[in-house]
Structures are given as C-alpha cells and as structure tokens.
Design an enzyme around this catalytic site. Sequence first.
Site, mmCIF file in Angstrom:
data_model
loop_
_atom_site.group_PDB
_atom_site.id
_atom_site.type_symbol
_atom_site.label_atom_id
_atom_site.label_comp_id
_atom_site.label_asym_id
_atom_site.label_seq_id
_atom_site.Cartn_x
_atom_site.Cartn_y
_atom_site.Cartn_z
ATOM 1 N N ASN A 272 0.824 -1.210 0.000
ATOM 2 C CA ASN A 272 0.000 0.000 0.000
ATOM 3 C C ASN A 272 0.859 1.262 0.000
ATOM 4 O O ASN A 272 0.579 2.229 -0.723
ATOM 5 C CB ASN A 272 -0.929 0.009 1.214
ATOM 6 N N ASP A 281 -5.695 -3.152 -3.266
ATOM 7 C CA ASP A 281 -6.986 -3.796 -3.543
ATOM 8 C C ASP A 281 -6.825 -4.914 -4.563
ATOM 9 O O ASP A 281 -7.444 -5.982 -4.443
ATOM 10 C CB ASP A 281 -7.990 -2.765 -4.054
ATOM 11 N N GLU A 308 -6.031 -7.328 5.512
ATOM 12 C CA GLU A 308 -5.383 -8.343 4.674
ATOM 13 C C GLU A 308 -5.453 -9.721 5.308
ATOM 14 O O GLU A 308 -4.675 -10.616 4.971
ATOM 15 C CB GLU A 308 -3.927 -7.959 4.413
#
Length: 392
Positions: A272, A281, A308
């Site tokens: 990220n 995503d 996650e």
Amino acid sequence: MVLHADVFTGYLICGASAALGGTTLRLVEATDDGARGALRDCGLGFWILGMGLLPAGLGPLASHPLMQWVLGVSALLGMLFVGSGLGSLHGRRLAPQGLLMLSLLMVLPLTVAANHDAMTYGRLFPYMLLLASVVMVWQGRDYLLRPRGLAEQLVALNCAALLVTSLARLVTTMAYVGPVRPDLMYVPEPWSTLYAVLYGVMPMYVACLLLVIVNGRLQQKLRARAAVDELTGMLNRRAVREQATELLDRQRRSRAMTAVLMLDLDRFKLVNDVHGHAAGDAVLRLASQALKTSLRQDDTLLSRYGGEEFVALVPVDDPDVARRVAERLREAVAAVDWHGELRLTPGVTVSVGMALVSGDEDLDQALLRADEALYRAKRDGRNQCQVALDAA
C-alpha cells in the site's frame, strides 16, 4: 340479459383489477434487470387488459362490434405482455420481434373475422385465447418446473388454470349452437359465471404474487450483499461467524475435526505504501481468488476477516490433512504471477496459523489459538504455516 350482465360485470371487475394491478407494478422499483423487465411488461400487460375490459361497464355499448374487438384484442395482447414479464424473472423475456409477430398473428385474423361477422369472430377468438395461454404457460414454465417458493407455484397454478379454461372455452364454442353472444363467452351456465369470476380476480391476484416474488428476491439479494465482502466476493467477518456455528456443530455430531486457518498477507502495508491503495486492492482480489480456487466450495467457509487477513474453516479427517490444506493455500498465494499481473517484485506471500477444533471448543477460542500460531509464523520469517497447541 342476466347472464350477459353477470359476465360483463366480471369483465368490468377484471378490467379494474388489471388496471389497478398494472398501476401497482409500475410504481415498484426493482434492483435487477429481470425484475425490472417483469414489472414493466406485466404492468403494461395488465394496463392493456384493463383498458380493454373497462368498457364492459358501458351497458348496451359494450355489445357494439368495435367494443367486442377491443375486448378480445386487449385480452390477448395483455396476456402476451404478462407472459413476457413472467419469463423475465427467469431470464426468458420475449424478444421484441417475437412479441410483435405473435401480436400480429392474433390481431390480424381477429380483425378480418370481426369485419366478416360477429359469429366468425366469436368462434375464432377462443383459438387465439388458447394460443395466448400457451405462450403464458411456456414463458412461465420455470414457475412450474423449478419454483423458488410458494408464490411462484401459485403463479404456475394460475397459468395452468388459464390454459385449461381456454381449452374448455374452445371446445364449448365449437359445439355451440345458438345466437351470437356479445360477451364472447360461449360456455353454458354455471361455467360462464364461474369463468367471469375467475377472470375478475386473477389479474390482481397475479400482480400481488409478482410483488411477493420481487420482494422476496430483493430480500435475498440484500441478505447476500450483507454477507459478502464487496472487494473480494468472499464471506465477510459477520457472515462467517454466523455460518461457522452450524459447521462446527455438524462436525461435532459426526465426531470429525475442523481446521481453523488464519491467513495474513505478508508485508501488505508495504504494498500500500509503495504502490498505492489501488494496487493493494488488486492484491487482495488476486489473493482471494487463489485461496478460493484452492478450497472445496461445498463444505468449507472462507472469509475476508479484516484488512489483509483471511479465515478459513475446513472439515478434515486428521491433522495431516489439515496441514496439507494449509500448505496448499500458502503455495496458491505464492504461485500467483504477481510480477506479470501487478509488476510486484518480490511477489506477495501469506503466513498461516492453524488450529484444530474438536470437542466443545467454540470459534473464538479456536481463532485465538490460530492467531497465536499465525504470530509465530510471522515471527519465524513469514511465508510459512504454524500449528497451534492443542486446546486445554
């Protein structure tokens, strides 16, 4: 005259019922194409039927040849549109070309017959009525063969009743000897009055059933949405906790084990931070797909438990099978072509903590043990499976 008044009164009630049912259906908003098509076509069909039958309340004018033509044609066209709408709920909506051809096939011969004489028109109408009934039954055959509830079974019953009465009307019309009947009901008493009553209540009844069906499907869709994680298509945290109770109870009754697996993508925060949340995503979607394809779908539960983190509940025969399942899931994530799909180097891996449930241990206790095993997997280098200690 009493007989004619009774039948025309039934037609008037049928017209009002159909118009009201059509208006009600048009006011309802649907969330999917099938339901929208059903409400639109059925609503239009009921409106056509209603507008054609309401003139039955005009007294002597209802016996005018033009009114007889309107009565017959509107009934047939309304049935065709309702049949198309019924089919839409099962993905069988009539194509516009087919609807047009059937309409012309019915309207043109009736128009020629009406211009010839009233008796010819009256004898031809039952044939067309039977054809329209066959179309409705054919379009609604899934309500009979694969009903999804009582409401669909009742719709099938109504279609079957319409088909049977249409066939009976054809038989009695062909055998009829006597004067022209402006109500087109060449059926002996008491059947003509019974038919009129049946036709009077059927439109609104079917409209109500359609509303029940559409509402039921909407509730199913809402329940499904509430249970599914939007990003990955997996069960969400709440749904897996609700369904886990049934799975664990079933395994206890059969004295079988359940493997509770807690999986966490390694270094996901780094993905990220470096590549952005869109890439994160995409990683979650690819990882979830890899996990789903590696598990049986009929008796296992797999969910995105948060962020996650994923949780799987898998019925197993012994600890060795559970370890093989955990390794298969770990290898499935590692085997994704992360560089080819997302230009990620190195690729994404997953750590797995596993706890075996037997006896009366509940889900929370098993998850706590699996989480402790997951912590060891992370601590000892990631991309590995660790087994929890047995429950105390």
